[in-house]
Design an enzyme around this catalytic site. Structure first.
Site, short mmCIF file in Angstrom:
data_model
loop_
_atom_site.label_atom_id
_atom_site.label_comp_id
_atom_site.label_asym_id
_atom_site.label_seq_id
_atom_site.Cartn_x
_atom_site.Cartn_y
_atom_site.Cartn_z
N LYS A 112 0.90 -0.90 -0.18
CA LYS A 112 -0.20 -0.09 -0.16
C LYS A 112 1.05 1.24 -0.17
O LYS A 112 1.81 1.09 0.47
CB LYS A 112 -0.75 0.27 1.16
N ASP A 153 -7.37 4.06 -4.92
CA ASP A 153 -7.93 4.02 -3.45
C ASP A 153 -8.39 5.34 -2.86
O ASP A 153 -8.60 6.78 -3.69
CB ASP A 153 -6.58 3.51 -2.02
#
Ligand code: NDP
Length: 464
Positions: A144, A184
């Site tokens: 991430k 995201d």
């Protein structure tokens, strides 16, 4: 690192009080090793609570210190992102990429641009991603990244200059076979386009280094829809397992971004009625339901005009705007948290149960706090936790990678059928590993199934 679970591997069959002690001891080690990262601790604890009894029953995982290894990322990059705003002023943000585990495939996971981004938040998201990606059955590790940059209120030019500066550093660490970021919160098609353009300029290769790309240059059909659609397929799977369906269900949904929009679209298609959407300012409640026309208006408002959800009630005056409130006070059969982490608290969960809510399917990552999850499980709510229910997004990202490698584009139906198959497969794994006394404990099933594959891969690959 020393063993924190036990000096000697324990034999099969612990009991709940020794498990509790072991979990406490393990979490003390995690907190000492990663201080000041409460979201990461929360995510680890949730997994460890499910997985530790399984680990205790399987000595090999203790001997190889799998849990200790899986709670420490492979590596973390942080870097300065300097860029010029429209007034010519220099701005400075911080960028991150966390490569958590590539035990079963290249690092894979989104980029978040939001002012609340810091290392602990991204570590929780990267950790979750490891198990989620494993559940999809596709060869993807977990990662991430992101920045504390806030795209809200910025011009396209400012967003472009920020993305170019961000990628100038990030491009040193990523590649189609090493680490493949996606979108995201705050990172959609516009940002992915700017990031991809800069990667290409610097590295000189056209490769599938990012997913969520627009269709013109290597995107996959159904990728924008995949997380929201997947959360609804998962809700449908949970209901079918008890002989019910989404048809006719009243749904409350939080958020009004990518995931919330397509969760609403699929819910409508399944014959359900979505009555709320929200953003960080408040919630709109439309008792008549958000139909396809109203949803198209919301998509234009959020994706093109970049407006606020409060504007909905000016356009549709029968709806009500509840400033500063989340949607969970509205009566529903199915709750769809699709905004952000820690957005459903214990009292929200109690209200949901009191109002007859039977299903929670999480489009967002870790939206329910642990005390809310306890309430769901205690009252038999079908609880589809994020790492299972929202895995559709990364699954179709995996399919985008496959199409890029094959230099082929699959049809909408082909991708959607694969997505449905993957969500069904995740549900089956939850049933296999999570069934207790005839009922499915979805957190337990998802965590153990996701853990097992990564753990076995780590053992095969030797100590590292
Ligand atoms: P978007 O940026 O498109 O939308 C986010 C939405 O959530 C906006 O409506 C935003 O409102 C709201 N929101 C964000 N932060 C807060 C907050 N602190 N309080 C209340 N509302 C908030 O993001 P996505 O839809 O892509 O992501 C939503 C969630 O889904 C995240 O948890 C993400 O990690 C998860 N997810 C996303 C995937 C994807 O494919 N996009 C895949 C898997 C999970 P506002 O405009 O006011 O900030």
């Amino acid at each position: 690192m020393s063993a924190v679970i036990d000096k000697e591997p324990r034999v099969k069959g612990g009991n709940s009080s020794t498990y509790e002690q072991d979990i406490t001891k393990f979490m003390e080690m995690v907190v000492a090793r990663s201080p000041g990262e409460p979201e990461f601790h929360q995510a680890v604890k949730e997994v460890v609570e499910s997985v530790l009894p399984y680990v205790m029953d399987h000595q090999i995982y203790q001997e190889h210190k799998i849990l200790e290894r899986l709670t420490e990322p492979d590596r973390i990059f942080t870097f300065r992102v300097a860029w010029q705003d429209d007034k010519g002023q220099v701005q400075v943000n911080r960028g991150y990429r966390i490569e958590f585990s590539n035990a079963i495939g290249p690092y894979k996971g989104g980029l978040r641009f939001h002012p609340t981004v810091y290392q602990g938040l991204l570590k929780f998201l990267a950790f979750e991603q490891v198990f989620k990606n494993s559940l999809t059955g596709l060869p993807m590790g977990g990662g991430k990244g992101g920045s504390n940059f806030d795209p809200k209120g910025k011009s396209d030019g400012e967003v472009m200059r920020f993305c170019q500066s961000f990628m100038t550093e990030l491009c040193k660490y990523i590649g189609a076979n090493t680490d493949v970021p996606a979108g995201d919160i705050g990172v959609g098609g516009r940002e992915i386009g700017y990031l991809f353009g800069q990667f290409k300029r610097i590295r000189g290769t056209f490769e599938g280094v990012l997913t969520g790309k627009p269709m013109e240059f290597g995107g996959s059909l159904i990728r924008p829809e995949a997380t929201g659609y997947g959360a609804l397929y998962f809700a449908q799977n949970m209901l079918e397992h008890i002989g019910d369906s989404m048809k006719g269900k009243i749904c409350t949904c939080s958020g009004s971004g990518n995931v919330a929009q397509y969760a609403t679209e699929k819910a409508i298609e399944m014959g359900a009625k979505v009555v709320t959407l929200s953003d960080s300012g408040g919630t709109i409640y439309d008792p008549d339901g958000i139909n396809t026309d109203k949803l198209a208006w919301v998509m234009d408002l959020k994706n093109v005009k970049r407006g606020r959800i409060s504007e909905y009630v000016k356009k549709f005056p029968k709806a009500e705007y509840k400033a500063g409130l989340r949607p969970w006070g509205v009566k529903c059969d199915v709750a769809l948290p699709c905004a952000t982490q820690n957005e459903v608290f214990k009292d929200d969960a109690e209200t949901l149960v009191k109002n007859g809510c039977k299903v929670v399917s999480e489009g967002a990552n870790m939206p329910s706090v642990p005390e809310a999850i306890d309430v769901y499980l205690k009252h038999g709510v079908l609880y589809g936790l994020g790492k299972a229910a929202n895995a559709g997004g990364v699954a179709v990202s995996g399919l985008e990678m496959s199409q890029n490698s094959l230099r082929l584009n699959w049809t909408r139906k082909e991708v959607d059928d694969r997505l449905k198959g993957i969500m069904k497969g995740i549900h089956e794994q939850c049933v296999e590993y999570g069934t207790e006394n005839g009922k499915v404990n979805y957190p337990k099933g998802a965590n153990i199934a996701g853990f097992k594959k990564v753990a076995d891969a780590l053992i095969s690959q030797g100590v590292h």
